[in-house]
Design a protein around this motif. Structure first.
Motif, PDB file in Angstrom:
ATOM      1  N   THR A 138       0.823  -1.203   0.000  1.00 55.52           N
ATOM      2  CA  THR A 138       0.000   0.000   0.000  1.00 55.52           C
ATOM      3  C   THR A 138       0.861   1.260   0.000  1.00 55.52           C
ATOM      4  O   THR A 138       0.473   2.279  -0.566  1.00 55.52           O
ATOM      5  CB  THR A 138      -0.943   0.025   1.207  1.00 55.52           C
ATOM      6  N   SER A 139       2.022   1.194   0.608  1.00 53.68           N
ATOM      7  CA  SER A 139       2.892   2.358   0.704  1.00 53.68           C
ATOM      8  C   SER A 139       3.466   2.787  -0.649  1.00 53.68           C
ATOM      9  O   SER A 139       3.971   3.896  -0.784  1.00 53.68           O
ATOM     10  CB  SER A 139       4.048   2.080   1.677  1.00 53.68           C
ATOM     11  N   ASP A 140       3.375   1.920  -1.653  1.00 54.34           N
ATOM     12  CA  ASP A 140       3.878   2.264  -2.989  1.00 54.34           C
ATOM     13  C   ASP A 140       2.836   2.946  -3.852  1.00 54.34           C
ATOM     14  O   ASP A 140       3.103   3.259  -5.009  1.00 54.34           O
ATOM     15  CB  ASP A 140       4.376   0.999  -3.701  1.00 54.34           C
ATOM     16  N   TYR A 141       1.635   3.147  -3.308  1.00 57.43           N
ATOM     17  CA  TYR A 141       0.548   3.779  -4.058  1.00 57.43           C
ATOM     18  C   TYR A 141       0.223   5.128  -3.430  1.00 57.43           C
ATOM     19  O   TYR A 141      -0.034   5.222  -2.228  1.00 57.43           O
ATOM     20  CB  TYR A 141      -0.678   2.868  -4.094  1.00 57.43           C
ATOM     21  N   ARG A 142       0.245   6.147  -4.276  1.00 53.95           N
ATOM     22  CA  ARG A 142       0.129   7.516  -3.754  1.00 53.95           C
ATOM     23  C   ARG A 142      -1.308   8.023  -3.719  1.00 53.95           C
ATOM     24  O   ARG A 142      -1.697   8.751  -2.813  1.00 53.95           O
ATOM     25  CB  ARG A 142       0.978   8.457  -4.613  1.00 53.95           C
ATOM     26  N   TYR A 143      -2.092   7.674  -4.733  1.00 50.79           N
ATOM     27  CA  TYR A 143      -3.456   8.197  -4.837  1.00 50.79           C
ATOM     28  C   TYR A 143      -4.449   7.052  -4.659  1.00 50.79           C
ATOM     29  O   TYR A 143      -4.248   5.958  -5.187  1.00 50.79           O
ATOM     30  CB  TYR A 143      -3.672   8.861  -6.205  1.00 50.79           C
ATOM     31  N   TRP A 144      -5.542   7.354  -3.947  1.00 51.28           N
ATOM     32  CA  TRP A 144      -6.527   6.320  -3.630  1.00 51.28           C
ATOM     33  C   TRP A 144      -7.933   6.820  -3.930  1.00 51.28           C
ATOM     34  O   TRP A 144      -8.246   7.997  -3.704  1.00 51.28           O
ATOM     35  CB  TRP A 144      -6.444   5.942  -2.154  1.00 51.28           C
ATOM     36  N   GLY A 145      -8.767   5.889  -4.408  1.00 54.24           N
ATOM     37  CA  GLY A 145     -10.175   6.174  -4.570  1.00 54.24           C
ATOM     38  C   GLY A 145     -10.904   5.978  -3.251  1.00 54.24           C
ATOM     39  O   GLY A 145     -10.312   5.589  -2.238  1.00 54.24           O
ATOM     40  N   GLN A 146     -12.214   6.191  -3.258  1.00 52.72           N
ATOM     41  CA  GLN A 146     -12.985   6.192  -2.022  1.00 52.72           C
ATOM     42  C   GLN A 146     -13.434   4.809  -1.572  1.00 52.72           C
ATOM     43  O   GLN A 146     -13.884   4.665  -0.454  1.00 52.72           O
ATOM     44  CB  GLN A 146     -14.223   7.097  -2.162  1.00 52.72           C
ATOM     45  N   GLY A 147     -13.328   3.808  -2.409  1.00 46.05           N
ATOM     46  CA  GLY A 147     -13.724   2.456  -2.048  1.00 46.05           C
ATOM     47  C   GLY A 147     -15.159   2.132  -2.437  1.00 46.05           C
ATOM     48  O   GLY A 147     -16.026   2.998  -2.455  1.00 46.05           O
ATOM     49  N   THR A 148     -15.376   0.866  -2.741  1.00 48.67           N
ATOM     50  CA  THR A 148     -16.711   0.376  -3.063  1.00 48.67           C
ATOM     51  C   THR A 148     -16.896  -0.983  -2.385  1.00 48.67           C
ATOM     52  O   THR A 148     -16.003  -1.820  -2.394  1.00 48.67           O
ATOM     53  CB  THR A 148     -16.922   0.286  -4.591  1.00 48.67           C
TER      54      THR A 148
END
Length: 121
Positions: free
Chosen positions: A105-115
């Motif tokens: 997870t630490s290698d991903y900078r931008y995240w969506g809100q989840g579904t």
């Protein structure tokens, strides 16, 4: 980069769902789009990723052969086709943008809100 995930729902075990993630802003060919999931009381875990430019994919062992990640560069969307769903696939699913074909997870900078995906037995 902004991400909007959709497509979650309730399905019976053995069924299928297709999640989509729409990206806006800069989507460089070097970027990696990933799907993660988080079940109640558990840590967020890697599901699958795809390199935006080449289409190279990477899957967690738990979903290999059942889930397929794909991208539509023209529409700037990444999809996760989930087949043969199991109750243990129940979780909130998140899409994310990073630069490495990584399951961290630490290698991903931008995240969506989840579904939310719920698989009933």
């Amino acid at each position: 980069v902004q991400l909007q995930a959709s497509g979650g729902g309730l399905v019976q075990a053995g069924g299928s769902l297709r999640l989509s993630c729409a990206a806006s802003g800069r989507t460089l060919t070097s970027n990696v789009m990933g799907w993660f999931r988080q079940a109640p009381g558990k840590e967020r875990e890697f599901v699958a990723s795809i390199r935006w430019g080449s289409g190279t994919t990477f899957y967690a062992d738990s979903v290999k052969g059942r889930f397929t990640i794909s991208r539509d560069r023209a529409k700037k969307t990444v999809s996760l086709q989930m087949n043969s769903l199991k109750p243990e696939d129940t979780a909130v699913y998140y899409c994310a943008v990073g630069q490495h074909m990584s399951g961290l997870t630490s290698d991903y900078r931008y995240w969506g809100q989840g579904t939310q995906v719920t698989v009933s037995s």
